[in-house]
Design a protein around this motif. Structure first.
Motif, PDB file in Angstrom:
ATOM      1  N   ILE A  71      35.000  44.791  41.707  1.00 58.02           N
ATOM      2  CA  ILE A  71      35.801  44.798  40.510  1.00 58.02           C
ATOM      3  C   ILE A  71      36.381  46.431  40.704  1.00 58.02           C
ATOM      4  O   ILE A  71      35.757  47.075  41.640  1.00 58.02           O
ATOM      5  N   GLU A  81      37.474  46.889  32.868  1.00 58.79           N
ATOM      6  CA  GLU A  81      38.410  46.065  32.363  1.00 58.79           C
ATOM      7  C   GLU A  81      38.308  44.703  32.824  1.00 58.79           C
ATOM      8  O   GLU A  81      38.800  43.788  32.192  1.00 58.79           O
ATOM      9  N   GLU A  82      37.705  44.672  33.887  1.00 53.63           N
ATOM     10  CA  GLU A  82      37.846  43.444  34.690  1.00 53.63           C
ATOM     11  C   GLU A  82      36.608  42.544  34.335  1.00 53.63           C
ATOM     12  O   GLU A  82      36.506  41.403  34.547  1.00 53.63           O
ATOM     13  N   THR A 131      34.251  37.529  35.585  1.00 55.15           N
ATOM     14  CA  THR A 131      35.258  38.554  35.597  1.00 55.15           C
ATOM     15  C   THR A 131      36.536  37.915  35.670  1.00 55.15           C
ATOM     16  O   THR A 131      36.922  36.730  35.474  1.00 55.15           O
ATOM     17  N   GLU A 132      37.631  38.819  35.491  1.00 56.52           N
ATOM     18  CA  GLU A 132      38.860  38.590  35.109  1.00 56.52           C
ATOM     19  C   GLU A 132      39.484  37.785  36.392  1.00 56.52           C
ATOM     20  O   GLU A 132      40.606  37.020  36.560  1.00 56.52           O
ATOM     21  N   LYS A 133      38.977  38.355  37.634  1.00 59.02           N
ATOM     22  CA  LYS A 133      39.347  37.841  39.123  1.00 59.02           C
ATOM     23  C   LYS A 133      38.440  37.121  39.682  1.00 59.02           C
ATOM     24  O   LYS A 133      37.302  37.430  39.553  1.00 59.02           O
ATOM     25  N   SER A 140      39.695  42.062  43.909  1.00 60.62           N
ATOM     26  CA  SER A 140      39.811  43.530  43.450  1.00 60.62           C
ATOM     27  C   SER A 140      40.043  44.492  44.326  1.00 60.62           C
ATOM     28  O   SER A 140      39.489  44.529  45.411  1.00 60.62           O
TER      29      SER A 140
END
Length: 240
Positions: free
Chosen positions: A62, A66-67, A84-86, A91
């Motif tokens: 990451i 924010e992720e 996580t966002e991804k 990342s």
């Protein structure tokens, strides 16, 4: 809770004495990232949110808090679930290479090291089974963590900084453990510019530090130490 009582036999001059001793607790967690089992971690079972946040960051999984969407710790199952966002491995941090190093300030860092290393935490005092890692910035200790693993202690310190929105760029890492290349690689990913260790430094770690312009000190004790970074060899910084 990070320590517990266990029964032992104390042996002295062939005499065997049954007694109680303090031992460091060790817990093993399976870590799931976005529903996929990623790794298993053995650690002192406290500050787990900081540990996981720091571990994902120092392994470049990451790029910041924010992720992170969610961290769920299932203590009974010994599982940690992260969303996580991804996807894992996507990342990429920005601003790599912008590090503040403390060339020319070896004595200041060595004085800080004396305060940190000569006052071990509760877990080490009572069990002798812990590494410590502290983050230092502008003359102050921001946080200090103990863990049975030196990597874990680093990850907890980095994780605390991330959660508190503290810039790592200006921080110094103080570690009681040896600095190997895998440890130093975490420093590279965290974009930290200076490391001070009470213990030894491997050749690969020294090479990695020089290539990434990281100031690396080892065997720092009682106002003395060795510097393994190129800056010292050119006349900047301190030497043992």
């Amino acid at each position: 809770m990070k320590k517990t009582e266990i029964s032992i036999q104390k042996i002295t001059n062939n005499d065997f004495l049954e007694c109680i001793d303090m031992a460091a607790l060790e817990a093993v967690y399976d870590v799931y990232l976005n529903c996929s089992k990623e790794f298993r971690i053995s650690c002192t079972p406290e500050n787990l949110e900081e540990l996981i946040m720091g571990r994902l960051y120092t392994e470049n999984r990451i790029s910041g808090t924010e992720e992170m969407k969610e961290i769920i710790i299932r203590e009974q199952e010994k599982e940690i679930h992260i969303k996580t966002e991804k996807e894992a491995g996507e990342s990429q941090k920005k601003n790599q290479g912008k590090k503040k190093c403390y060339e020319g300030e070896a004595m200041t860092l060595f004085a800080a090291a004396d305060k940190i290393f000569e006052n071990p935490g509760e877990l080490f005092r009572e069990t002798g089974c812990a590494h410590c890692c502290a983050l230092w910035k502008d003359g102050e200790i921001l946080c200090c963590f103990e863990d049975i693993g030196r990597h874990n202690a680093l990850d907890k310190a980095v994780g605390r900084a991330l959660l508190q929105r503290v810039s790592l760029e200006d921080c110094v890492v103080f570690t009681s453990g040896r600095v190997s290349s895998d440890y130093l690689q975490k420093i590279v990913h965290a974009e930290i510019g200076t490391v001070v260790s009470r213990a030894a430094v491997t050749d690969l770690a020294a090479d990695l530090a020089r290539r990434n312009k990281i100031t690396l000190y080892g065997f720092v004790r009682k106002g003395k130490g060795n510097c393994y970074s190129k800056e010292t060899f050119s006349g900047k910084g301190g030497s043992a």
